[in-house]
Write a protein that holds these residues in place. Structure first.
Motif, PDB file in Angstrom:
ATOM      1  N   GLY A  17      14.934  50.835 -24.837  1.00  0.00           N
ATOM      2  CA  GLY A  17      15.985  49.872 -24.659  1.00  0.00           C
ATOM      3  C   GLY A  17      16.008  48.775 -25.612  1.00  0.00           C
ATOM      4  O   GLY A  17      16.777  47.635 -25.722  1.00  0.00           O
ATOM      5  N   PHE A  18      15.283  48.977 -26.754  1.00  0.00           N
ATOM      6  CA  PHE A  18      14.976  48.060 -27.674  1.00  0.00           C
ATOM      7  C   PHE A  18      16.131  48.479 -29.011  1.00  0.00           C
ATOM      8  O   PHE A  18      16.148  49.715 -29.175  1.00  0.00           O
ATOM      9  N   ASN A  19      17.126  47.609 -29.352  1.00  0.00           N
ATOM     10  CA  ASN A  19      17.681  47.706 -30.391  1.00  0.00           C
ATOM     11  C   ASN A  19      17.669  46.624 -31.478  1.00  0.00           C
ATOM     12  O   ASN A  19      17.236  45.669 -31.255  1.00  0.00           O
ATOM     13  N   TRP A  20      17.958  46.956 -32.661  1.00  0.00           N
ATOM     14  CA  TRP A  20      18.195  45.750 -33.628  1.00  0.00           C
ATOM     15  C   TRP A  20      19.612  45.798 -33.968  1.00  0.00           C
ATOM     16  O   TRP A  20      20.205  46.703 -34.031  1.00  0.00           O
ATOM     17  N   TYR A  21      20.336  44.700 -34.488  1.00  0.00           N
ATOM     18  CA  TYR A  21      21.444  44.665 -34.914  1.00  0.00           C
ATOM     19  C   TYR A  21      21.855  43.680 -36.145  1.00  0.00           C
ATOM     20  O   TYR A  21      20.865  42.789 -36.250  1.00  0.00           O
ATOM     21  N   ALA A  22      22.910  43.924 -36.706  1.00  0.00           N
ATOM     22  CA  ALA A  22      23.305  42.980 -37.679  1.00  0.00           C
ATOM     23  C   ALA A  22      24.974  42.932 -37.634  1.00  0.00           C
ATOM     24  O   ALA A  22      25.609  43.866 -37.403  1.00  0.00           O
ATOM     25  N   GLY A  23      25.421  41.741 -38.095  1.00  0.00           N
ATOM     26  CA  GLY A  23      26.937  41.636 -38.167  1.00  0.00           C
ATOM     27  C   GLY A  23      27.267  40.489 -39.149  1.00  0.00           C
ATOM     28  O   GLY A  23      26.846  39.916 -39.469  1.00  0.00           O
ATOM     29  N   VAL A  24      28.668  40.496 -39.145  1.00  0.00           N
ATOM     30  CA  VAL A  24      29.403  39.394 -39.780  1.00  0.00           C
ATOM     31  C   VAL A  24      30.622  39.028 -39.208  1.00  0.00           C
ATOM     32  O   VAL A  24      31.194  39.594 -38.294  1.00  0.00           O
ATOM     33  N   GLY A  25      31.093  37.947 -39.423  1.00  0.00           N
ATOM     34  CA  GLY A  25      32.146  37.382 -38.754  1.00  0.00           C
ATOM     35  C   GLY A  25      32.535  36.075 -39.314  1.00  0.00           C
ATOM     36  O   GLY A  25      32.030  35.451 -40.394  1.00  0.00           O
ATOM     37  N   GLY A  26      33.134  35.137 -38.418  1.00  0.00           N
ATOM     38  CA  GLY A  26      33.439  34.023 -38.962  1.00  0.00           C
ATOM     39  C   GLY A  26      33.931  33.064 -37.713  1.00  0.00           C
ATOM     40  O   GLY A  26      33.773  33.550 -36.466  1.00  0.00           O
ATOM     41  N   GLY A  27      34.314  31.691 -37.889  1.00  0.00           N
ATOM     42  CA  GLY A  27      34.966  31.140 -36.597  1.00  0.00           C
ATOM     43  C   GLY A  27      35.739  29.829 -37.115  1.00  0.00           C
ATOM     44  O   GLY A  27      35.662  29.534 -38.280  1.00  0.00           O
ATOM     45  N   LEU A  28      36.017  29.105 -36.343  1.00  0.00           N
ATOM     46  CA  LEU A  28      36.389  27.919 -36.518  1.00  0.00           C
ATOM     47  C   LEU A  28      35.798  26.553 -35.314  1.00  0.00           C
ATOM     48  O   LEU A  28      35.365  27.080 -34.339  1.00  0.00           O
ATOM     49  N   GLY A  29      36.004  25.384 -35.640  1.00  0.00           N
ATOM     50  CA  GLY A  29      35.502  24.369 -34.983  1.00  0.00           C
ATOM     51  C   GLY A  29      35.761  22.990 -35.344  1.00  0.00           C
ATOM     52  O   GLY A  29      36.831  22.759 -36.020  1.00  0.00           O
ATOM     53  N   SER A  30      35.461  22.120 -34.305  1.00  0.00           N
ATOM     54  CA  SER A  30      35.609  20.768 -34.532  1.00  0.00           C
ATOM     55  C   SER A  30      34.428  20.046 -34.432  1.00  0.00           C
ATOM     56  O   SER A  30      33.459  20.459 -33.426  1.00  0.00           O
ATOM     57  N   TRP A  31      34.076  18.802 -35.171  1.00  0.00           N
ATOM     58  CA  TRP A  31      33.066  17.986 -35.175  1.00  0.00           C
ATOM     59  C   TRP A  31      33.386  16.612 -35.025  1.00  0.00           C
ATOM     60  O   TRP A  31      34.574  16.185 -35.329  1.00  0.00           O
ATOM     61  N   ARG A  32      32.467  15.786 -34.371  1.00  0.00           N
ATOM     62  CA  ARG A  32      32.473  14.335 -34.215  1.00  0.00           C
ATOM     63  C   ARG A  32      31.178  13.677 -34.845  1.00  0.00           C
ATOM     64  O   ARG A  32      30.125  13.974 -34.150  1.00  0.00           O
ATOM     65  N   TYR A  89      29.576   7.228 -37.523  1.00  0.00           N
ATOM     66  CA  TYR A  89      30.358   6.653 -38.438  1.00  0.00           C
ATOM     67  C   TYR A  89      31.731   6.923 -37.632  1.00  0.00           C
ATOM     68  O   TYR A  89      33.019   6.604 -38.515  1.00  0.00           O
ATOM     69  N   ASP A  90      31.866   7.008 -36.525  1.00  0.00           N
ATOM     70  CA  ASP A  90      33.410   7.291 -35.980  1.00  0.00           C
ATOM     71  C   ASP A  90      34.269   8.018 -36.680  1.00  0.00           C
ATOM     72  O   ASP A  90      35.473   7.934 -37.222  1.00  0.00           O
ATOM     73  N   ASP A  91      33.736   9.283 -37.279  1.00  0.00           N
ATOM     74  CA  ASP A  91      34.484  10.458 -38.094  1.00  0.00           C
ATOM     75  C   ASP A  91      34.361  11.593 -37.554  1.00  0.00           C
ATOM     76  O   ASP A  91      33.569  11.968 -36.622  1.00  0.00           O
ATOM     77  N   ASN A  92      35.511  12.412 -37.663  1.00  0.00           N
ATOM     78  CA  ASN A  92      35.720  13.619 -37.072  1.00  0.00           C
ATOM     79  C   ASN A  92      36.338  14.596 -37.913  1.00  0.00           C
ATOM     80  O   ASN A  92      36.803  14.080 -38.929  1.00  0.00           O
ATOM     81  N   GLY A  93      36.452  15.874 -37.373  1.00  0.00           N
ATOM     82  CA  GLY A  93      37.289  16.861 -38.258  1.00  0.00           C
ATOM     83  C   GLY A  93      37.233  18.114 -37.853  1.00  0.00           C
ATOM     84  O   GLY A  93      36.623  18.523 -36.712  1.00  0.00           O
ATOM     85  N   THR A  94      37.922  19.097 -38.411  1.00  0.00           N
ATOM     86  CA  THR A  94      37.750  20.648 -38.188  1.00  0.00           C
ATOM     87  C   THR A  94      37.061  21.368 -39.252  1.00  0.00           C
ATOM     88  O   THR A  94      37.124  20.908 -40.222  1.00  0.00           O
ATOM     89  N   PHE A  95      36.575  22.357 -38.869  1.00  0.00           N
ATOM     90  CA  PHE A  95      36.007  23.290 -40.175  1.00  0.00           C
ATOM     91  C   PHE A  95      36.503  24.788 -39.798  1.00  0.00           C
ATOM     92  O   PHE A  95      36.561  25.031 -38.536  1.00  0.00           O
ATOM     93  N   VAL A  96      36.104  25.684 -40.690  1.00  0.00           N
ATOM     94  CA  VAL A  96      36.067  27.053 -40.504  1.00  0.00           C
ATOM     95  C   VAL A  96      34.685  27.542 -41.454  1.00  0.00           C
ATOM     96  O   VAL A  96      34.311  26.745 -42.029  1.00  0.00           O
ATOM     97  N   PHE A  97      34.243  28.550 -40.906  1.00  0.00           N
ATOM     98  CA  PHE A  97      33.048  29.074 -41.240  1.00  0.00           C
ATOM     99  C   PHE A  97      32.954  30.742 -41.268  1.00  0.00           C
ATOM    100  O   PHE A  97      33.531  31.304 -40.636  1.00  0.00           O
ATOM    101  N   ALA A  98      31.929  31.166 -42.213  1.00  0.00           N
ATOM    102  CA  ALA A  98      31.685  32.553 -42.118  1.00  0.00           C
ATOM    103  C   ALA A  98      30.134  32.602 -41.677  1.00  0.00           C
ATOM    104  O   ALA A  98      29.474  31.837 -41.933  1.00  0.00           O
ATOM    105  N   ALA A  99      30.014  33.717 -41.102  1.00  0.00           N
ATOM    106  CA  ALA A  99      28.593  33.814 -40.583  1.00  0.00           C
ATOM    107  C   ALA A  99      28.218  35.370 -40.570  1.00  0.00           C
ATOM    108  O   ALA A  99      28.983  36.165 -40.822  1.00  0.00           O
ATOM    109  N   GLY A 100      26.791  35.329 -40.678  1.00  0.00           N
ATOM    110  CA  GLY A 100      26.094  36.819 -40.484  1.00  0.00           C
ATOM    111  C   GLY A 100      25.297  36.824 -39.165  1.00  0.00           C
ATOM    112  O   GLY A 100      25.316  35.735 -38.606  1.00  0.00           O
ATOM    113  N   ASP A 101      24.807  37.750 -38.860  1.00  0.00           N
ATOM    114  CA  ASP A 101      23.842  37.915 -37.711  1.00  0.00           C
ATOM    115  C   ASP A 101      22.847  39.026 -37.783  1.00  0.00           C
ATOM    116  O   ASP A 101      23.290  40.068 -38.261  1.00  0.00           O
ATOM    117  N   ILE A 102      21.900  38.793 -37.633  1.00  0.00           N
ATOM    118  CA  ILE A 102      20.727  39.622 -37.538  1.00  0.00           C
ATOM    119  C   ILE A 102      19.738  39.353 -36.360  1.00  0.00           C
ATOM    120  O   ILE A 102      19.434  38.245 -36.078  1.00  0.00           O
TER     121      ILE A 102
END
Length: 159
Positions: free
Chosen positions: A84-99, A103-116
């Motif tokens: 039942g043991f597996n290992w995995y790796a992946g690539v992708g990305g996403g988007l989000g918002s932050w606050r 400093y009462d500042d906020n915004g949106t962002f996009v990102f690229a991601a890896g995974d292992i």
């Protein structure tokens, strides 16, 4: 001699190809991480084949300074280690918002991601446990240096 070596290589290839690997067709659960503050993600995995899957995560991050919501999508390759043991790796990305809480500042962002990571799929119970590392490279105020690394524990229900 060449025939013996070729035969040995073919036999090893058949052995690895015949090894049973079972990825869940669907898995739903939580991914708990520490990406610059405690965060939790609702995580869904969809098996595309016996060696590939898609993972979608909708998450919330909280730290003393910044709160964020994220949607991430990753394409993963999965390899069986043993049973039942597996290992995995992946690539992708996403988007989000932050606050920014200071400093009462906020915004949106996009990102690229890896995974292992590594996972264990229980054979007698519909539970999947995983531990992975996800480096993320973002834009527009994502982080001071536009990089974050996330180590997380996943607990998912297979169906």
């Amino acid at each position: 001699m060449k025939k013996i070596i070729l035969s040995a290589i073919m036999l090893m290839g058949l052995t690895f190809a015949a090894e049973a690997q079972h990825i869940a067709k669907n898995a739903l659960g939580l991914r708990l991480g520490d990406n610059d503050g405690f965060g939790v993600e609702i995580s869904y995995q969809r098996g595309l084949s016996q060696k590939n899957r898609l993972e979608l995560d909708l998450g919330w991050r909280n730290s003393n300074e910044i709160d964020a919501f994220k949607l991430a999508g990753l394409y993963q390759w999965v390899w069986n280690i043993d049973g039942g043991f597996n290992w995995y790796a992946g690539v992708g990305g996403g988007l989000g918002s932050w606050r920014d809480n200071n400093y009462d500042d906020n915004g949106t962002f996009v990102f690229a991601a890896g995974d292992i990571g590594i996972e264990y799929s229980f054979q007698d119970a519909p539970i999947l446990l995983s531990l992975d590392y996800r480096p993320e490279f973002g834009s527009n105020g994502y982080n001071e240096d536009n990089y974050n690394g996330d180590i997380a524990l996943g607990v998912r229900f297979k169906f």
